[in-house]
Design an enzyme around this catalytic site. Sequence first.
Site, PDB file in Angstrom:
ATOM      1  N   THR A 127      -6.961 -17.611   1.769  1.00 28.95           N
ATOM      2  CA  THR A 127      -7.935 -16.617   1.309  1.00 28.95           C
ATOM      3  C   THR A 127      -8.432 -15.960   2.590  1.00 28.95           C
ATOM      4  O   THR A 127      -8.539 -16.638   3.625  1.00 28.95           O
ATOM      5  CB  THR A 127      -9.121 -17.248   0.545  1.00 28.95           C
ATOM      6  N   HIS A 128      -8.681 -14.684   2.553  1.00 29.74           N
ATOM      7  CA  HIS A 128      -9.059 -13.920   3.761  1.00 29.74           C
ATOM      8  C   HIS A 128      -7.985 -14.021   4.845  1.00 29.74           C
ATOM      9  O   HIS A 128      -8.283 -13.878   6.025  1.00 29.74           O
ATOM     10  CB  HIS A 128     -10.393 -14.389   4.347  1.00 29.74           C
ATOM     11  N   SER A 161      17.705  -3.451  15.553  1.00 21.56           N
ATOM     12  CA  SER A 161      17.067  -2.400  16.324  1.00 21.56           C
ATOM     13  C   SER A 161      18.113  -1.753  17.207  1.00 21.56           C
ATOM     14  O   SER A 161      19.063  -2.406  17.640  1.00 21.56           O
ATOM     15  CB  SER A 161      15.953  -3.008  17.173  1.00 21.56           C
ATOM     16  N   LYS A 166      16.408  -8.218  17.092  1.00 22.04           N
ATOM     17  CA  LYS A 166      15.618  -7.864  15.913  1.00 22.04           C
ATOM     18  C   LYS A 166      16.356  -8.049  14.578  1.00 22.04           C
ATOM     19  O   LYS A 166      17.539  -7.796  14.473  1.00 22.04           O
ATOM     20  CB  LYS A 166      15.161  -6.393  16.011  1.00 22.04           C
ATOM     21  N   ASN A 174      14.892  -6.726  11.208  1.00 18.95           N
ATOM     22  CA  ASN A 174      13.712  -6.073  10.618  1.00 18.95           C
ATOM     23  C   ASN A 174      13.743  -6.058   9.090  1.00 18.95           C
ATOM     24  O   ASN A 174      14.785  -5.784   8.501  1.00 18.95           O
ATOM     25  CB  ASN A 174      13.619  -4.627  11.122  1.00 18.95           C
ATOM     26  N   GLU A 200       9.281  -3.179   4.012  1.00 21.41           N
ATOM     27  CA  GLU A 200       8.344  -2.185   4.570  1.00 21.41           C
ATOM     28  C   GLU A 200       8.371  -0.901   3.743  1.00 21.41           C
ATOM     29  O   GLU A 200       7.335  -0.278   3.500  1.00 21.41           O
ATOM     30  CB  GLU A 200       8.726  -1.866   6.017  1.00 21.41           C
ATOM     31  N   TYR A 251       0.320  24.267 -25.150  1.00 16.68           N
ATOM     32  CA  TYR A 251       1.229  24.320 -24.013  1.00 16.68           C
ATOM     33  C   TYR A 251       0.737  25.325 -22.978  1.00 16.68           C
ATOM     34  O   TYR A 251       0.303  26.426 -23.295  1.00 16.68           O
ATOM     35  CB  TYR A 251       2.657  24.710 -24.462  1.00 16.68           C
TER      36      TYR A 251
END
Length: 455
Positions: A154-155, A276, A282, A284, A289, A316
Site C-alpha cells: 500500500t502506498h 536498446s 536492455k 525493455n 509502457e 440529427y
Amino acid sequence: MSRLRDRFGSEVDRLLHDFSSSLELDLEIADEDLEASLAHAAMLAETGIITSEDGEALARGLQQIREELAEGAWQPGPEHEDIHMAVEARLVELVGDAGRRLHTARSRNDQVATDVRLWLKRRLAEIEESLIELIGVLLDRVSSNGRTLIPGYTHLQRAQPILLGHHLLAHAWALSRDLERFAGAVRRTDRSPLGACALAGTPHPVDRTSTAERLGFDGVVENAMDAVAARDHLQEAAACCAICMARLSQMAEELVLWSSAEFRMVRMGEGFATSSSIMPQKANPDGAELVRGKAGGVFADLQTLLILTKGLPLAYNRDLQEDRPPLYHAIFQTLGSVRLMAAMWRALEVDADRFENELSGDLSLATELADHLVEQGVPFRDAHEVVARLVHWCEERGGNLAVADGGAARQFHPLLPDDLGPWLDPRAAVERRTTRGGTAWTEVERQVALLRKVV
Ligand code: ARG
C-alpha cells in the site's frame, strides 16, 4: 466533380465538399452499410413498397457491390460525400432504375446509425472475447505461479506478504466486471434504428421488426428521433473502454516495475522485450509502457464523445459524423491492449523464489506480532504501539524482525514469545489469512473456481 449539391442542385464548393466528406471514416462500416441496405431492400419488397422484381435487382446489385468491395474491384470514389451516396451511385450503374428506389422510406440518418450499431456490436463482442482470454491467462498463471510469495503493497510501501495468486485475482475480478460492463453496453447497442428515417418515421408501411431481425438486432429503437440522434451507446462503449484501460494501465505499470532490476520479480517473455540501440543489456517492456501510454488517449475519446453531444439540439446534426474517430480509436486501442496484455502475461517468466528469503522476518510481518498479542487479549491499539516500538528497535539493528527473536521481544511486552519463528514466517502469515477474500491458498483456489464459471 463533386456530387454534393446545395438545395437548388448546384455543386457545393470544393472546400465544403472535402471538409464534410466522411468517406474515409465510412470504409470501416462499408460492409455493415451494405448489409443494412440488403435488409432494407428485402423489407421494401416484402411489404410491397417496391415490386419484388426491383427487390431482386437491388439484392443482386448490393451483393455484387459487397463482393467488389471485398475483392478491391470497386472503391467509392472521392466525388461522393459518404459511403451511402457512393453505394447508391454504384447500384444505379449496376441495376439501373431499381437502384433509385433503394432510398425509399430511409434516410442517411437512420442508415448511419444502423451501420455504426452493427459495427459496434461486433467490435464489442471481440473485446469481450479478448477479455475472457485475458482472464483465462491470469487464472492459468494463478494455477502455475499462484503460490509465489510476494510483498503486498500500500502506498508502494511493503504492507503484508501475499501470494502472487491473490494479487492476480484482484485484477481478474476487476476484468470480470469490465466484461459485465461491456455486456451491458452490447445490450443497449443491440437495437435497430432502421426505418426511423430522418427523424419522424415514414408514411410508407415499413416493417422495422423485419429489418431488425434480418440484421440480428434484439429489437428496435422505439422512438424515431431517439433512433437517429442517440449516441449514448457510443459513449457507454467508450466509457467501458476507458475503465478497462485504466485497469490495464495499472497492470502494465506493474509489469514495468516488476521487470526492473530493483524488483526482479518477472522477466518479459520471449518476444515481448525490446532491446536498446545503444545499451546492449536492455530488455525493455515497451508493450506494457505503450498500454500505459495509450490509456490516456482512450480517456480522451470518452471526453470527445461526451462533448460531441453536449448541448446538441435534437435530432440529427452533422456534428455527429465526428463520433467515429474517437469511437474507432477507443475500440481498437482497447482491443489491442487487452490482446497484448494476455499475450505478455502468457509469455511472462515469474521468479518464484525471488522473495522467499527476503520476506522471512521482514518488517511487513509486524502485523503478525500485533495480532498475536490481540489473540491473547491485548487491545489492538496497545498491541500496535508495542510492536511499533519493537519495529523501531529492530530497524536500528538492521531492519529485520529476526533480531528480536530469542527473548529480546519480551522486553516490549511480556506476552511476546521468546520464539518468534512462527510469526516471522511469511508463508505462515499468508496461510493464516483464510477468511473470505484473504490471501491463503485455499481462498485463492476457491476464487479461481468461482471465476472459471464466469469465463
Ligand atoms: N456522413 C453522415 C454521417 O456520417 C451520414 C449522415 C448524413 N446525414 C445528413 N443528413 N447529411 O453522419
